[in-house]
Design a protein around this motif. Structure first.
Motif, PDB file in Angstrom:
ATOM      1  N   VAL A  50      28.273  -3.724 -23.798  1.00 27.88           N
ATOM      2  CA  VAL A  50      28.544  -3.436 -25.214  1.00 27.88           C
ATOM      3  C   VAL A  50      28.490  -1.934 -25.475  1.00 27.88           C
ATOM      4  O   VAL A  50      29.385  -1.345 -26.103  1.00 27.88           O
ATOM      5  N   GLU A  51      27.437  -1.304 -24.973  1.00 23.99           N
ATOM      6  CA  GLU A  51      27.275   0.132 -25.207  1.00 23.99           C
ATOM      7  C   GLU A  51      28.384   0.935 -24.527  1.00 23.99           C
ATOM      8  O   GLU A  51      28.859   1.944 -25.061  1.00 23.99           O
ATOM      9  N   SER A  52      28.792   0.508 -23.354  1.00 22.22           N
ATOM     10  CA  SER A  52      29.870   1.207 -22.643  1.00 22.22           C
ATOM     11  C   SER A  52      31.170   1.155 -23.444  1.00 22.22           C
ATOM     12  O   SER A  52      31.867   2.160 -23.599  1.00 22.22           O
ATOM     13  N   LEU A  53      31.493  -0.041 -23.971  1.00 21.58           N
ATOM     14  CA  LEU A  53      32.724  -0.176 -24.742  1.00 21.58           C
ATOM     15  C   LEU A  53      32.643   0.563 -26.075  1.00 21.58           C
ATOM     16  O   LEU A  53      33.626   1.147 -26.534  1.00 21.58           O
ATOM     17  N   ARG A  54      31.467   0.554 -26.687  1.00 23.86           N
ATOM     18  CA  ARG A  54      31.299   1.306 -27.941  1.00 23.86           C
ATOM     19  C   ARG A  54      31.503   2.804 -27.713  1.00 23.86           C
ATOM     20  O   ARG A  54      32.004   3.520 -28.587  1.00 23.86           O
ATOM     21  N   SER A  55      31.115   3.286 -26.526  1.00 25.10           N
ATOM     22  CA  SER A  55      31.261   4.719 -26.233  1.00 25.10           C
ATOM     23  C   SER A  55      32.728   5.135 -26.180  1.00 25.10           C
ATOM     24  O   SER A  55      33.047   6.322 -26.296  1.00 25.10           O
ATOM     25  N   LEU A  56      33.635   4.161 -25.996  1.00 27.87           N
ATOM     26  CA  LEU A  56      35.075   4.452 -25.984  1.00 27.87           C
ATOM     27  C   LEU A  56      35.660   4.489 -27.393  1.00 27.87           C
ATOM     28  O   LEU A  56      36.835   4.819 -27.570  1.00 27.87           O
ATOM     29  N   GLY A  57      34.843   4.123 -28.377  1.00 29.82           N
ATOM     30  CA  GLY A  57      35.312   4.133 -29.751  1.00 29.82           C
ATOM     31  C   GLY A  57      35.688   2.777 -30.301  1.00 29.82           C
ATOM     32  O   GLY A  57      36.243   2.682 -31.396  1.00 29.82           O
ATOM     33  N   LEU A  58      35.418   1.710 -29.570  1.00 26.50           N
ATOM     34  CA  LEU A  58      35.714   0.365 -30.057  1.00 26.50           C
ATOM     35  C   LEU A  58      34.739  -0.030 -31.157  1.00 26.50           C
ATOM     36  O   LEU A  58      33.560   0.329 -31.122  1.00 26.50           O
ATOM     37  N   SER A  59      35.256  -0.779 -32.120  1.00 25.04           N
ATOM     38  CA  SER A  59      34.374  -1.352 -33.128  1.00 25.04           C
ATOM     39  C   SER A  59      33.622  -2.520 -32.502  1.00 25.04           C
ATOM     40  O   SER A  59      33.996  -3.022 -31.434  1.00 25.04           O
ATOM     41  N   LEU A  60      32.553  -2.980 -33.171  1.00 28.23           N
ATOM     42  CA  LEU A  60      31.788  -4.105 -32.639  1.00 28.23           C
ATOM     43  C   LEU A  60      32.645  -5.368 -32.559  1.00 28.23           C
ATOM     44  O   LEU A  60      32.492  -6.174 -31.635  1.00 28.23           O
ATOM     45  N   ARG A  61      33.561  -5.530 -33.501  1.00 30.07           N
ATOM     46  CA  ARG A  61      34.450  -6.689 -33.451  1.00 30.07           C
ATOM     47  C   ARG A  61      35.346  -6.611 -32.217  1.00 30.07           C
ATOM     48  O   ARG A  61      35.562  -7.608 -31.520  1.00 30.07           O
ATOM     49  N   GLU A  62      35.872  -5.409 -31.935  1.00 26.87           N
ATOM     50  CA  GLU A  62      36.728  -5.229 -30.757  1.00 26.87           C
ATOM     51  C   GLU A  62      35.930  -5.411 -29.461  1.00 26.87           C
ATOM     52  O   GLU A  62      36.444  -5.947 -28.480  1.00 26.87           O
ATOM     53  N   VAL A  63      34.671  -4.980 -29.480  1.00 26.56           N
ATOM     54  CA  VAL A  63      33.808  -5.173 -28.306  1.00 26.56           C
ATOM     55  C   VAL A  63      33.624  -6.656 -28.035  1.00 26.56           C
ATOM     56  O   VAL A  63      33.743  -7.125 -26.892  1.00 26.56           O
ATOM     57  N   GLY A  64      33.333  -7.416 -29.084  1.00 28.83           N
ATOM     58  CA  GLY A  64      33.137  -8.849 -28.921  1.00 28.83           C
ATOM     59  C   GLY A  64      34.375  -9.539 -28.381  1.00 28.83           C
ATOM     60  O   GLY A  64      34.301 -10.401 -27.495  1.00 28.83           O
ATOM     61  N   ARG A  65      35.532  -9.130 -28.890  1.00 30.44           N
ATOM     62  CA  ARG A  65      36.789  -9.726 -28.419  1.00 30.44           C
ATOM     63  C   ARG A  65      37.019  -9.381 -26.953  1.00 30.44           C
ATOM     64  O   ARG A  65      37.425 -10.221 -26.154  1.00 30.44           O
ATOM     65  N   PRO A  70      38.956 -14.551 -22.743  1.00 29.78           N
ATOM     66  CA  PRO A  70      39.404 -14.537 -21.342  1.00 29.78           C
ATOM     67  C   PRO A  70      40.817 -13.987 -21.184  1.00 29.78           C
ATOM     68  O   PRO A  70      41.170 -13.417 -20.150  1.00 29.78           O
ATOM     69  N   GLY A  71      41.631 -14.134 -22.223  1.00 32.25           N
ATOM     70  CA  GLY A  71      43.013 -13.673 -22.131  1.00 32.25           C
ATOM     71  C   GLY A  71      43.206 -12.253 -22.636  1.00 32.25           C
ATOM     72  O   GLY A  71      44.344 -11.776 -22.747  1.00 32.25           O
ATOM     73  N   PHE A  72      42.119 -11.584 -22.947  1.00 32.06           N
ATOM     74  CA  PHE A  72      42.224 -10.239 -23.520  1.00 32.06           C
ATOM     75  C   PHE A  72      42.749  -9.247 -22.487  1.00 32.06           C
ATOM     76  O   PHE A  72      42.267  -9.185 -21.365  1.00 32.06           O
ATOM     77  N   LYS A  73      43.773  -8.464 -22.890  1.00 32.00           N
ATOM     78  CA  LYS A  73      44.318  -7.423 -22.027  1.00 32.00           C
ATOM     79  C   LYS A  73      43.996  -6.060 -22.662  1.00 32.00           C
ATOM     80  O   LYS A  73      44.370  -5.805 -23.810  1.00 32.00           O
ATOM     81  N   PRO A  74      43.326  -5.210 -21.933  1.00 36.72           N
ATOM     82  CA  PRO A  74      42.841  -3.959 -22.526  1.00 36.72           C
ATOM     83  C   PRO A  74      43.908  -2.886 -22.780  1.00 36.72           C
ATOM     84  O   PRO A  74      43.686  -1.986 -23.569  1.00 36.72           O
ATOM     85  N   SER A  75      45.067  -2.997 -22.125  1.00 39.91           N
ATOM     86  CA  SER A  75      46.036  -1.892 -22.190  1.00 39.91           C
ATOM     87  C   SER A  75      46.454  -1.559 -23.619  1.00 39.91           C
ATOM     88  O   SER A  75      46.513  -0.396 -24.021  1.00 39.91           O
ATOM     89  N   GLU A  76      46.739  -2.596 -24.424  1.00 41.38           N
ATOM     90  CA  GLU A  76      47.182  -2.360 -25.792  1.00 41.38           C
ATOM     91  C   GLU A  76      46.087  -1.701 -26.616  1.00 41.38           C
ATOM     92  O   GLU A  76      46.341  -0.764 -27.382  1.00 41.38           O
TER      93      GLU A  76
END
Length: 334
Positions: A50-65, A70-76
């Motif tokens: 969670v902390e790693s993804l937050r450091s990239l600027g993701l919101s908590l909702r985006e972190v949870g997603r 399972p089908g989440f693709k990070p490129s977009e």
């Protein structure tokens, strides 16, 4: 592991861990008999994720997603983060620039700060009238930093506003010429043109030196503006370019006027007359250009000019011959 231990190990406060729990983002897998949260090694690993993804600027909702879908693709999402980061950097850079400009104006109090901010905002207004008033006010009221005026004049398309900005820069003192010099190397032709026009109105030695350098600029428009400005300053370096302008028929009347002004010095008059005669003798010069050169020669005093006009009075081109004859008559009557 209890929440206090997790907080110490992870660096995430107990309050934030409780918040993660309430959102369902990181829920401890167990509870003690007393009801305290108990985190497993897998829970702690998720906290670090969670902390790693937050450091990239993701919101908590985006972190949870990102962690749960399972089908989440990070490129977009990464592309979107790049866009948002660029926008944020641009906004912060703009703020930093504004703060530096306010500091450079050395405001005496908050009233000055407010006036400077208002002028800077007006310089960026969509209203040409507001931009023009701001340019004039930058000299008459609280001075606006030179950098802001240079940025404004290099991007200004309205001729009236541009004129006011050039006037303000000419009154601003030292520093404007060096900043405008960067505009001469711009990849945009309009910016190069605005830069040389602005330098031409600054009456100091640094500007004159820049105009001399501009005579060899790869942009012919820059060379022409520089030549006209140098001619007005009595610099004979501009003579070849001014003669070229007469041959090419580009601002030829202004170029001829500049040569005439330079010819008030006898030594310069002979140099100018020789240059005009040499171009007239060039076989590749078209008849209209020869007529323009003859008309320019008519305004140059001195023996060299008179001799050339005497020869031209017998020219095969009737318009050239008539012009030369008429001028010789006028000179003979003086």
């Amino acid at each position: 592991m209890l929440i206090g231990d997790v907080a110490r190990q992870s660096g995430v406060s107990a309050r934030m861990l409780r918040y993660y729990d309430s959102l369902g983002l990181v829920r401890p897998t167990g509870r003690t008999e007393a009801g305290y949260r108990e985190y497993s090694s897998e829970d702690i690993r998720r906290i670090f994720h969670v902390e790693s993804l937050r450091s990239l600027g993701l919101s908590l909702r985006e972190v949870g997603r990102a962690l749960d879908d399972p089908g989440f693709k990070p490129s977009e999402l990464v592309d979107d983060l790049i866009r948002r980061t660029r926008e944020r950097i641009a906004a912060e850079t703009e703020l930093l620039t504004r703060l530096r400009r306010i500091g450079a104006a050395e405001p005496a109090g908050w009233e000055d700060v407010l006036q400077i901010v208002a002028l800077l905002q007006a310089l960026g207004s969509e209203s040409a009238g507001k931009r023009q008033r701001a340019a004039l006010s930058s000299v008459e009221e609280v001075p606006v930093p030179v950098e802001a005026l240079v940025e404004a004049v290099l991007s200004e398309s309205d001729p009236n506003v541009a004129g006011a900005l050039r006037w303000a820069l000419a009154q601003s003192g030292e520093g404007a010429s060096a900043l405008l010099a960067e505009g001469l190397g711009s990849p945009a032709a309009e910016v190069r043109k605005r830069a040389v026009q602005s330098i031409a109105e600054i009456p100091d030695d640094e500007a004159t030196a820049l105009l001399r350098d501009a005579l060899t600029n790869s942009d012919i428009v820059v060379r022409r503006y520089a030549a006209l400005a140098l001619g007005a300053r009595g610099a004979t370096d501009a003579v070849p370019t001014l003669i070229d302008m007469i041959v090419e028929g580009t601002n030829d009347a202004d170029a001829a006027d500049a040569l005439s002004a330079l010819a008030s010095d006898p030594a310069s008059a002979d140099q100018i007359a020789t240059g005009l005669v040499d171009r007239l003798a060039h076989g590749a010069v078209e008849p209209p250009a020869r007529r323009r050169l003859t008309q320019a020669l008519a305004d140059i005093p001195g023996v060299t000019s008179s001799r050339a006009l005497a020869d031209l009075s017998q020219d095969e081109d009737r318009a050239v011959a008539l012009t030369a004859t008429y001028v010789l008559r006028l000179r003979g009557g003086r």
